[in-house]
Design an enzyme around this catalytic site. Structure first.
Site, short mmCIF file in Angstrom:
data_model
loop_
_atom_site.label_atom_id
_atom_site.label_comp_id
_atom_site.label_asym_id
_atom_site.label_seq_id
_atom_site.Cartn_x
_atom_site.Cartn_y
_atom_site.Cartn_z
CG ASP A 88 -0.78 5.21 -4.84
OD1 ASP A 88 -0.91 4.60 -5.91
OD2 ASP A 88 -0.73 6.45 -4.76
CG HIS B 31 5.71 8.84 -11.25
ND1 HIS B 31 5.35 10.16 -11.12
CD2 HIS B 31 5.64 8.32 -9.98
CE1 HIS B 31 5.07 10.43 -9.85
NE2 HIS B 31 5.24 9.34 -9.14
CD GLU C 223 0.41 11.26 -7.39
OE1 GLU C 223 -0.06 10.18 -6.98
OE2 GLU C 223 1.52 11.70 -7.04
CD GLU D 208 -1.94 6.97 -8.40
OE1 GLU D 208 -2.21 5.83 -7.95
OE2 GLU D 208 -1.35 7.84 -7.73
CG ASP E 272 -2.80 9.46 -4.48
OD1 ASP E 272 -3.57 9.52 -3.51
OD2 ASP E 272 -1.58 9.25 -4.37
NE ARG F 191 2.47 16.29 -6.55
CZ ARG F 191 2.37 14.98 -6.66
NH1 ARG F 191 2.78 14.18 -5.67
NH2 ARG F 191 1.84 14.43 -7.73
CD GLN G 223 4.07 14.02 -2.18
OE1 GLN G 223 3.11 14.55 -2.76
NE2 GLN G 223 4.75 13.02 -2.72
CE LYS H 101 1.24 11.26 -2.70
NZ LYS H 101 0.81 11.11 -4.10
CB THR I 116 -8.03 9.00 -2.91
OG1 THR I 116 -6.94 9.33 -2.04
CG2 THR I 116 -7.50 8.20 -4.09
CB THR J 9 2.01 9.32 -11.22
OG1 THR J 9 1.56 9.94 -10.01
CG2 THR J 9 1.81 10.27 -12.39
CD GLU K 73 5.87 12.42 -13.32
OE1 GLU K 73 6.47 11.93 -14.29
OE2 GLU K 73 4.87 11.89 -12.79
#
Lengths: 444, 444
Positions: free
Chosen positions: B145, B152, B219, B221, B253, B257, B260, B273, B277, B370, B384
């Site tokens: 990734d 981002h 996310e 992606e 993904d 948070r 993380q 994560k 996925t 992202t 975000e």
């Protein structure tokens, strides 16, 4: 030939007094108390499963086809021992793999005539180690690399310096931290390690360049080989982790420290370690390591419940790394360490890895990270031992090193010391070869 | 039946004027100019390769066994289209996969009677999309990734704050940074996403706890699906990267948070994560995206030679993420972005990934990270958009969100807009389901 194998089944395969009819030198890594699993081939034959003992390899497919290895593993359809990797066999879980090891132990005992006295059978089942080719024992679907050694972590913080020196990250004592490694580039011991090119910011320069790494390093590691996997979305409780752990291999996480220093923030290491990772060919089972359980370092604060492991977490396994420069006759040992020093345990790796529901798969590697210990010559990589190339170390047999040079052969080894025998891992080796002549990296 | 397919071979499969004898709505993602590849099954039959067009799936195995798909892919022994994943087919490389797409395009054209007028053949080869089950199109051996979006990255730095706010890491403009993701937990669009537990340090607390994540995020992606791999120790030059890129899928993904934030230093993200996925089922080929090439942002400083790509690097592909709460009739779009905004390109991902000699394998996923763009509602994740849960966003159809709630269905979609047609990706969806009742994470 009429002896019932159950007549000799009274002793545990880990009994220190067990002897095999095959000669095993006292310093051998593969006595009857070990019996590690691997994949081998003989001239013209396909790769298949074997067990190492002394200087010999036991052909499990041949044993099975001779009717001597009827176990639950044999009931799984087409022979699991005829396959080119062990994944399907170890996926059966600990009960099945333990049963096979126990049965092989019985057949190799000095007082069991079944194999001992059958010349034709011995010719079919036993191969001299020198006559076989070893292969990757597993197909590696996932490779995770942890950072279980407190000493390694403290050394890294100390070398980087700054405000954090002398203390670890706030999360370090709460979880066994790790990152995902690259599985595709895991290779068998003995595969040469070509010096890679990579993007590097040289000291005092404003911009990076793409050049051969000047800081090629080894890392002295061990890795769990996962046996039975778990379903996606499930967790493996700490008390059940053992059931998912088949065995252990040595692992050398070859690193390019200059590429690593430039790329590692903020997302972690990527191409600096993905060029090659080596593992040893024989998987030492957790069954064989069981007698060497020992206390680990005290864990303060106590881990959260999902990581709180009862009993003896660690294993007393001596580890060692050596470098043999091309013009040297003998290797120089550059690190002596021990798995016992690891702060976090193998079982804690499994419990944490699955804590959010990640699925482990048979053959996955969960590596320890560099196994350093306290004291001199106990740093498991040159980055630590030379403080990132600032202080040369002397080699026992002459010369010094800051980082690896072309022609250096690195050998990792490890063993647990029993009374009169060693449960060993053999070696994980790699010869550093020069960067190739492709100057611009434009080959496809 | 006697028409020579070469009679209709004059037009390029990307020609905007091409039409199929099958009805394709103007807003469909799968016109004849697209022809994405996937794996499907029908009742009682094995999963096999297919191509999407309009509301139909073309059965490649059936086409091949009817003698209508004689290509170099057909010469590779047992049918590559009868296999449950596309890996062996796409491993052949761009020439082979381009040839198959071109041949399928010819067979689907409105002016080609071979399939159009053969009722029995149509019944065998064409399936209504609503009648088939879609499967994972590839076995994912490696998942990397990246972090290709400057917007981002700047948003992340800005939210974390501190001295670095407003500027990126020093290495950011020199290399497309990335980390290894977890391949085993990549699942097909439509698979529910159970809220995971994980280790979290709650605000104001001294010690972490193991609890259900309160900050579940998506996310937005895309990801390259690697076609032909490269040998370990070789590099893929930037000018040759296209030859290793088969197509693109959408990728979500899913991220926790809070887990993380606590785990990510110093080694990067791991269990936050690896729980799940998702990818979309249809792989849109780079062949189909070729007409939508466009300039990327100016790269300053100019990339090093091994990353220096000539010509138009980017693709004009609109991307969109929506959330549909369980009590809503319609999804609310929460992000509109575009692949065109990415600072680093797909080809640069490949060149950097292999820069130290890492081997890519067919079916590997190389994700963009992202995909955010500048402007309002162009942030590709809730982290975000809500500044890590500090500022709620309003949903178009009512309600607000800080992070995902149980019952939310997230859908990613993307398309390139042609003149009168769309080359689209379909959707990548996932329904958030409640944490399971296993309170201590001790299940095995």
């Amino acid at each position: 030939m009429s002896v019932n194998p159950n007549q000799v089944a009274g002793m545990h395969p880990n009994d220190p007094t067990l002897r095999s009819f095959l000669e095993v030198a006292p310093e051998s890594h593969f006595p009857i108390q070990n019996l590690p699993f691997g994949i081998f081939s003989t001239d013209g034959d396909s790769p298949r499963a074997g067990v190492a003992i002394g200087e010999m390899v036991v052909d499990l497919q041949a044993l099975e086809s001779s009717g001597l290895l009827k176990t639950s593993a044999s009931n799984a359809g087409a022979s699991l021992f005829a396959r080119p990797v062990l994944n399907d066999f170890i996926a059966l879980g600990r009960e099945a793999t333990t049963e096979v090891r126990t049965r092989v132990s019985q057949l190799l005992r000095h007082d069991n005539p079944i194999l001992r006295d059958d010349v034709a059978l011995r010719a079919k089942v036993l191969h001299a180690m020198t006559s076989v080719k070893l292969h990757m024992p597993i197909a590696v679907g996932g490779f995770s690399d942890f950072m279980l050694s407190r000493e390694h972590s403290l050394n890294c913080v100390d070398i980087v310096g700054g405000a954090a020196a002398g203390q670890l990250w706030r999360n370090w004592t709460y979880l066994p931290m790790a990152y995902n490694g690259r599985a595709s580039s895991v290779v068998l011991s003995g595969t040469p390690v070509k010096r890679p090119r990579g993007q590097v910011l040289n000291e005092g320069q404003a911009a990076p360049v793409y050049q051969p790494t000047a800081k090629l390093d080894f890392e002295l590691e061990a890795a769990i080989v996962v046996g039975r996997g778990n379903e996606l979305g499930s967790t493996v409780g700490i008390a059940h982790a053992d059931a998912h752990m088949f065995g252990v291999v040595l692992l050398n996480d070859w690193s390019t420290r200059d590429v690593q220093a430039w790329e590692a923030q903020p997302l972690g290491v990527f191409v600096s370690k993905s060029h090659r990772t080596s593992i040893s060919p024989w998987i030492v089972t957790f069954d064989a390591l069981e007698p060497f359980r020992t206390d680990g370092p005290e864990q303060t604060p106590p881990p959260l419940a999902y990581l709180n492991q009862k009993g003896q977490r660690n294993f007393n396994v001596h580890m060692q790394a050596s470098i043999k420069p091309k013009d040297h006759a003998k290797p120089s040992v550059v690190c002596r360490s021990n798995l016992q020093a690891l702060y976090w345990s193998f079982a804690q790796q499994v419990a944490h890895h699955t804590s959010t529901g990640c699925n482990l798969m048979p053959g996955d590697l969960l590596a320890t990270g560099t196994v350093s210990a306290s004291g001199p010559n106990a740093q498991g990589c040159l980055y630590e031992a030379t403080r990132d190339g600032q202080q040369a170390i002397a080699l026992e047999h002459g010369g010094t090193r800051l980082y690896l040079e072309d022609g250096d052969e690195v050998a990792l080894t490890a063993w647990a010391q029993g009374q009169g025998y060693r449960v060993g891992f053999g070696e994980c080796t790699g010869l550093v070869t020069p960067v190739d002549s492709n100057k611009n990296g434009a080959a496809t």
